[in-house]
Design an enzyme around this catalytic site. Structure first.
Site, PDB file in Angstrom:
ATOM      1  CG  HIS A 110     -29.268  17.229  52.976  1.00 49.77           C
ATOM      2  ND1 HIS A 110     -28.154  18.047  52.871  1.00 49.77           N
ATOM      3  CD2 HIS A 110     -29.834  17.517  54.175  1.00 49.77           C
ATOM      4  CE1 HIS A 110     -28.057  18.781  53.968  1.00 49.77           C
ATOM      5  NE2 HIS A 110     -29.052  18.491  54.769  1.00 49.77           N
ATOM      6  CB  VAL A 113     -32.322  27.164  53.879  1.00 49.45           C
ATOM      7  CG1 VAL A 113     -31.905  26.975  52.431  1.00 49.45           C
ATOM      8  CG2 VAL A 113     -33.773  26.719  54.047  1.00 49.45           C
ATOM      9  CG  HIS A 149     -24.107  19.854  39.889  1.00 46.58           C
ATOM     10  ND1 HIS A 149     -23.287  20.489  40.777  1.00 46.58           N
ATOM     11  CD2 HIS A 149     -24.130  18.548  40.249  1.00 46.58           C
ATOM     12  CE1 HIS A 149     -22.813  19.609  41.640  1.00 46.58           C
ATOM     13  NE2 HIS A 149     -23.305  18.430  41.349  1.00 46.58           N
TER      14      HIS A 149
END
Length: 307
Positions: A110, A113, A149
């Protein structure tokens, strides 16, 4: 304060095109385009473009939406942290993407913005940004989680070393299914109501997130898309997709904003997976990869710093 909302719109439309072009190339099937407008006099005015693929070579369902709307009254979900703006007219625009791959070894992902502007009568506009990206695997792969990450961390680094740990924790806390007492996925980054850096700084952070998405996700796709799977893995994927649906319909602020503000239902619910299963009190067999997903792998940790 500079509030060049036309520049935000241009960026978001360009981002949608870049994302869809790259994802269509990876899938092998073109995304359909469904443009829409809301005429003056309706509850919301504005326009948008929904881009969607279904039954593709890679994505069982995937969509990437652009919307730009204006309304007379901010809905409750948008003023949750800003009660002083309740009832103000508003402008909102954003790009939202959800991809549900067919292969259970390729995670769901997902991205969102967005920019909000509250327009209180007789007062300056109040503008803030939000967004983020998060990964929802069905079978845990530590190298995928670390790559995702680190991509998020590196994207935010030029804007302040404190942003990644702050936005990571926010993501871990936000994408948590309270009634199940478990995370939705392995997180990523999430931020909302971001105005502390001013318009230019907030816009820059939003762009950094959007621009980092393809590099964060497509390498994972290429590693996993040809992994073997069978009925067991597809069955577990459908079961875990149920958790995704539960979160989106119960907690997700974007979904609630769209529904509360009278948005376009087909576009709002684009995030729903095509095939889902719920089974009463089903439990995976202890010690299996399926059991370890929720009990161990999804629990928050320092993925970016993992060896």
């Amino acid at each position: 304060m500079n509030t060049d909302t036309a520049a935000v719109r241009a960026y978001l439309l360009g981002l949608q095109t870049r994302l869809v072009d790259a994802l269509a190339a990876a899938d092998g099937q073109a995304f359909l385009s469904d443009g829409w407008t809301r005429a003056p006099g309706e509850r919301l005015q504005g326009d948008g473009l929904t881009r969607l693929v279904e039954d593709g070579g890679l994505f069982e369902r995937g969509g990437c939406n652009f919307s730009h709307v204006r309304g007379a009254t901010l809905p409750p979900s948008a003023t949750q942290h800003r009660p002083e703006l309740a009832g103000a007219p508003f402008e909102a625009m954003g790009v939202s993407l959800v991809l549900h791959p067919r292969n259970p070894h390729v995670p769901t992902v997902h991205l969102n913005v967005r920019m909000f502007a509250a327009l209180p009568t007789g007062k300056p506009a109040v503008v803030w940004f939000g967004g983020g990206m998060d990964l929802t695997p069905y079978y845990g792969a530590a190298d995928d989680a670390a790559h995702f990450h680190r991509s998020c961390r590196d994207a935010l680094a030029p804007h302040g070393a404190e942003l990644y740990p702050r936005f990571k924790q926010w993501c871990d806390e936000y994408f948590f299914i309270k009634h199940r007492n478990e995370p939705r996925g392995i997180g990523g980054i999430f931020f909302d109501d971001y105005a502390e850096a001013g318009f230019d700084g907030g816009f820059a952070v939003m762009r950094a997130v959007g621009d980092a998405f393809l590099g964060a996700y497509l390498p994972i796709v290429e590693r996993r898309r040809d992994a073997a799977y069978g009925e067991r893995e597809r069955d577990f994927q459908a079961y875990r997709r149920g958790r995704y649906v539960e979160f989106n319909l119960v907690y997700d602020r974007g979904t609630l904003f769209g529904l509360q503000s009278g948005g376009r239902t087909e576009s709002i619910l684009m995030s729903m997976p095509p095939l889902v299963k719920w089974r009463y009190d089903w439990q995976p067999e202890p010690g299996t990869a399926e059991a370890l997903l929720a009990s161990d792998f999804l629990r928050p940790r320092d993925w970016a710093g993992a060896a």
